[in-house]
Design an enzyme around this catalytic site. Structure first.
Site, short mmCIF file in Angstrom:
data_model
loop_
_atom_site.label_atom_id
_atom_site.label_comp_id
_atom_site.label_asym_id
_atom_site.label_seq_id
_atom_site.Cartn_x
_atom_site.Cartn_y
_atom_site.Cartn_z
N TYR A 136 -21.13 -78.47 37.48
CA TYR A 136 -20.25 -79.06 36.47
C TYR A 136 -20.94 -80.29 35.92
O TYR A 136 -21.92 -80.78 36.48
CB TYR A 136 -18.87 -79.40 37.04
CG TYR A 136 -18.82 -80.65 37.89
CD1 TYR A 136 -18.44 -81.88 37.35
CD2 TYR A 136 -19.15 -80.61 39.24
CE1 TYR A 136 -18.39 -83.02 38.12
CE2 TYR A 136 -19.10 -81.75 40.02
CZ TYR A 136 -18.72 -82.96 39.46
OH TYR A 136 -18.68 -84.10 40.23
N CYS A 137 -20.46 -80.77 34.82
CA CYS A 137 -21.00 -81.99 34.23
C CYS A 137 -19.83 -82.72 33.58
O CYS A 137 -18.68 -82.50 33.95
CB CYS A 137 -22.11 -81.66 33.24
SG CYS A 137 -21.63 -80.56 31.90
N GLY A 138 -20.11 -83.54 32.62
CA GLY A 138 -19.04 -84.29 31.98
C GLY A 138 -18.22 -83.46 31.01
O GLY A 138 -17.02 -83.65 30.87
N TRP A 169 -15.90 -82.65 34.64
CA TRP A 169 -15.31 -83.86 35.21
C TRP A 169 -14.11 -84.31 34.39
O TRP A 169 -13.08 -84.72 34.92
CB TRP A 169 -16.35 -84.98 35.29
CG TRP A 169 -15.77 -86.24 35.84
CD1 TRP A 169 -15.58 -87.42 35.18
CD2 TRP A 169 -15.27 -86.44 37.16
NE1 TRP A 169 -14.99 -88.34 36.01
CE2 TRP A 169 -14.79 -87.77 37.24
CE3 TRP A 169 -15.17 -85.64 38.28
CZ2 TRP A 169 -14.23 -88.29 38.39
CZ3 TRP A 169 -14.61 -86.16 39.44
CH2 TRP A 169 -14.15 -87.48 39.48
#
Length: 92
Positions: free
Chosen positions: A50-52, A78
């Site tokens: 996952y990332c932002g 996130w």
């Protein structure tokens, strides 16, 4: 950018930029394998990326596939994780 700083508990950070060479191409499979193995992302491990925003994590899923690690993508990212105040947040 997000109103809550932190990360999903148990998550480890492998910056997406580490997948690429200076000219923007994927690093070699042995290099990628070593980078991900260092954080426990090996064949058979439960791995998710996952990332932002959910976009750059797609490169991580592809890099992991190249080294034989099946990884899920958490598209909520996130930003989505923190919308539920009952979800834990790790800091540090």
């Amino acid at each position: 950018m997000d109103p809550v700083a932190g990360h999903v508990p148990g998550a480890v950070n492998v910056p997406t930029a580490l997948n690429l060479t200076a000219d923007g191409r994927f690093r070699t499979v042995p290099e990628l394998r070593e980078e991900y193995a260092a954080v426990g992302a090996v064949p058979g491990a439960d791995v998710a990326a996952y990332c932002g925003s959910g976009v750059t994590a797609c490169l991580d899923v592809l890099a992991l596939e190249l080294v034989g690690v099946r990884a899920g993508l958490y598209p909520g990212s996130w930003s989505g994780w923190i919308t539920d105040p009952t979800r834990p947040v790790a800091r540090g």
